[in-house]
Design a protein around this motif. Structure first.
Motif, mmCIF file in Angstrom:
data_model
loop_
_atom_site.group_PDB
_atom_site.id
_atom_site.type_symbol
_atom_site.label_atom_id
_atom_site.label_comp_id
_atom_site.label_asym_id
_atom_site.label_seq_id
_atom_site.Cartn_x
_atom_site.Cartn_y
_atom_site.Cartn_z
ATOM 1 N N ILE A 1 37.941 117.814 91.034
ATOM 2 C CA ILE A 1 38.610 118.229 92.270
ATOM 3 C C ILE A 1 39.508 117.094 92.733
ATOM 4 O O ILE A 1 39.134 115.923 92.639
ATOM 5 C CB ILE A 1 37.576 118.674 93.340
ATOM 6 N N LYS A 2 40.734 117.448 93.179
ATOM 7 C CA LYS A 2 41.707 116.413 93.536
ATOM 8 C C LYS A 2 42.258 116.628 94.939
ATOM 9 O O LYS A 2 42.379 117.769 95.393
ATOM 10 C CB LYS A 2 42.873 116.462 92.545
ATOM 11 N N VAL B 1 38.638 109.340 98.531
ATOM 12 C CA VAL B 1 39.051 109.144 97.133
ATOM 13 C C VAL B 1 40.114 110.181 96.763
ATOM 14 O O VAL B 1 40.319 111.161 97.473
ATOM 15 C CB VAL B 1 37.853 109.278 96.153
ATOM 16 N N GLN B 2 40.767 109.942 95.626
ATOM 17 C CA GLN B 2 41.809 110.861 95.143
ATOM 18 C C GLN B 2 41.225 112.024 94.361
ATOM 19 O O GLN B 2 41.757 113.124 94.367
ATOM 20 C CB GLN B 2 42.788 110.106 94.218
ATOM 21 N N ALA C 1 32.572 115.421 99.703
ATOM 22 C CA ALA C 1 32.865 116.102 100.961
ATOM 23 C C ALA C 1 34.335 116.497 100.926
ATOM 24 O O ALA C 1 35.192 115.675 100.623
ATOM 25 C CB ALA C 1 32.572 115.160 102.122
ATOM 26 N N VAL C 2 34.613 117.759 101.192
ATOM 27 C CA VAL C 2 35.976 118.296 101.092
ATOM 28 C C VAL C 2 36.492 118.661 102.478
ATOM 29 O O VAL C 2 35.855 119.420 103.201
ATOM 30 C CB VAL C 2 36.009 119.560 100.195
ATOM 31 N N VAL C 3 37.645 118.123 102.811
ATOM 32 C CA VAL C 3 38.268 118.384 104.107
ATOM 33 C C VAL C 3 39.495 119.269 103.908
ATOM 34 O O VAL C 3 40.232 119.095 102.937
ATOM 35 C CB VAL C 3 38.695 117.044 104.764
ATOM 36 N N LEU D 1 39.404 114.152 100.351
ATOM 37 C CA LEU D 1 38.153 114.148 99.589
ATOM 38 C C LEU D 1 37.389 112.862 99.864
ATOM 39 O O LEU D 1 37.986 111.786 99.937
ATOM 40 C CB LEU D 1 38.472 114.139 98.092
ATOM 41 N N TYR D 2 36.098 112.982 99.969
ATOM 42 C CA TYR D 2 35.246 111.801 100.162
ATOM 43 C C TYR D 2 34.079 111.835 99.191
ATOM 44 O O TYR D 2 33.563 112.903 98.881
ATOM 45 C CB TYR D 2 34.673 111.776 101.589
ATOM 46 N N VAL D 3 33.670 110.661 98.727
ATOM 47 C CA VAL D 3 32.393 110.543 98.013
ATOM 48 C C VAL D 3 31.456 109.730 98.897
ATOM 49 O O VAL D 3 31.898 109.115 99.868
ATOM 50 C CB VAL D 3 32.531 109.843 96.635
#
Ligand code: GDP
Length: 305
Positions: free
Chosen positions: A227-228, A260-261, A270-272, A249-251
């Motif tokens: 996922i990007k 992160v990219q 975590a997806v925003v 995106l977050y890890v």
């Protein structure tokens, strides 16, 4: 990247917070870009900077070059299948039991969920520093509980560690050790790496966060593909498919989250930017979306909009 996704399950007060704290302090914070000199922000910094409200307390550490995501599980009574949902992200569980109290109602409840999901628990008998503790009896009681909950032969053959989160040691026998490393090695040995299949992006949303600044945040494990940031995606819901886009995106990193990219299969993120999603939805390829089996949710999901 070598990854382990583990959940720590326990009855309240049996020492989960203390153990996670100990893991965080004796291992390294996992840093994907060691050389970039990026500032690591913990939840509080993020909160200040972006008005984020972090509900899930997932953490990530590095041990012997492996990233270990420690998935937070609710210690209280289950609301709407929450325990089951978060356990879907785990490839292994630590069942933490107080060496004096033994298994309690929440121990039974979460263990049952883990066994049903075919997870093979590691049993940790904690607080053996307590006077009058009875670790051997507690071990037998745990075995009986597994048996009563219809554990498979393989699950019944669980590894056991003993120790004290408070005093900072765990060992595979009752002999006091120097630190928690036998337990960390146990995680690497007994928890399998995440199963990732070949194909285009699939991420099932298993929990959510909310931020007044970023809106609703979807959390889940990437089970296929990558996922990007900025990627157009299909959001597959029970009543159809919506097109959307990943804004940020977050890890997980230490006790915080890191922007992160991209995130690869096997890792949690975590997806925003997804407007209108529900727990159980699948984030999938924009062109050729394929959904994952829906997770049953007993109650309406939290709606904070
Ligand atoms: P949680 O509710 O499972 O997160 O439990 P906590 O980590 O907050 O611990 C509950 C209480 O047990 C606290 O007072 C801790 O200091 C104490 N505790 C945690 N680990 C140990 C241990 O290994 N030995 C002893 N004696 N107390 C502990």
């Amino acid at each position: 990247m070598d990854i382990r996704n583990i959940a720590i399950i326990a009855h309240v007060d049996h020492g989960k917070t203390t153990l996670v704290d100990r893991i965080l302090h004796t291992t390294k914070v996992f840093r994907e870009n060691q050389d970039t000199g990026e500032l690591i922000m913990d939840s509080n910094d993020l909160e200040r900077e972006r008005g984020i409200t972090i509900f899930s307390k997932n953490a990530a550490v590095e041990y012997k070059g492996v990233k270990i995501n420690v998935i937070d599980t609710p210690g209280h009574a289950d609301f709407g299948g929450e325990v089951e949902r978060v356990l879907k992200m785990a490839d292994g569980v630590i069942l933490l039991v107080d060496a004096f109290e033994g298994p309690m109602p929440q121990t039974r409840f979460v263990l049952q969920k883990a066994l049903q999901l075919n997870l093979k628990p590691i049993v940790v008998i904690n607080k053996v520093d307590k006077p009058n503790c009875r670790p051997d009896e507690v071990h037998d009681a745990v075995f009986e509980l597994f048996f009563n909950l219809d554990a498979t032969e393989e699950q019944l053959d669980f590894p056991t560690y003993y120790g004290s989160g408070k005093n900072g040691w765990f060992n595979d026998s009752l002999t006091q050790s120097e630190d928690i490393m036998p337990l960390m090695d146990g995680i690497l040995k007994h928890v399998p790496p995440p199963v990732v299949s070949e194909g285009s992006l699939q991420l099932q949303i298993t929990s959510l966060d909310y931020s007044s600044f970023l809106g609703r945040i979807a959390i889940g494990k990437v089970s296929r593909g990558t996922i990007k940031e900025g990627q157009p995606i299909s959001l597959m819901q029970t009543d159809g498919v919506k097109k959307s886009r990943v804004r940020e995106l977050y890890v997980f990193e230490g006790m915080g989250k890191k922007k992160v990219q991209e995130v690869v299969a096997g890792d949690l993120c975590a997806v925003v930017g997804l407007e209108d999603f529900n727990i159980g939805d699948t984030i999938a390829d924009f062109e050729n979306p394929e959904a994952l089996p829906v997770i049953s949710v007993d109650e309406p999901t939290m709606n904070m909009q």
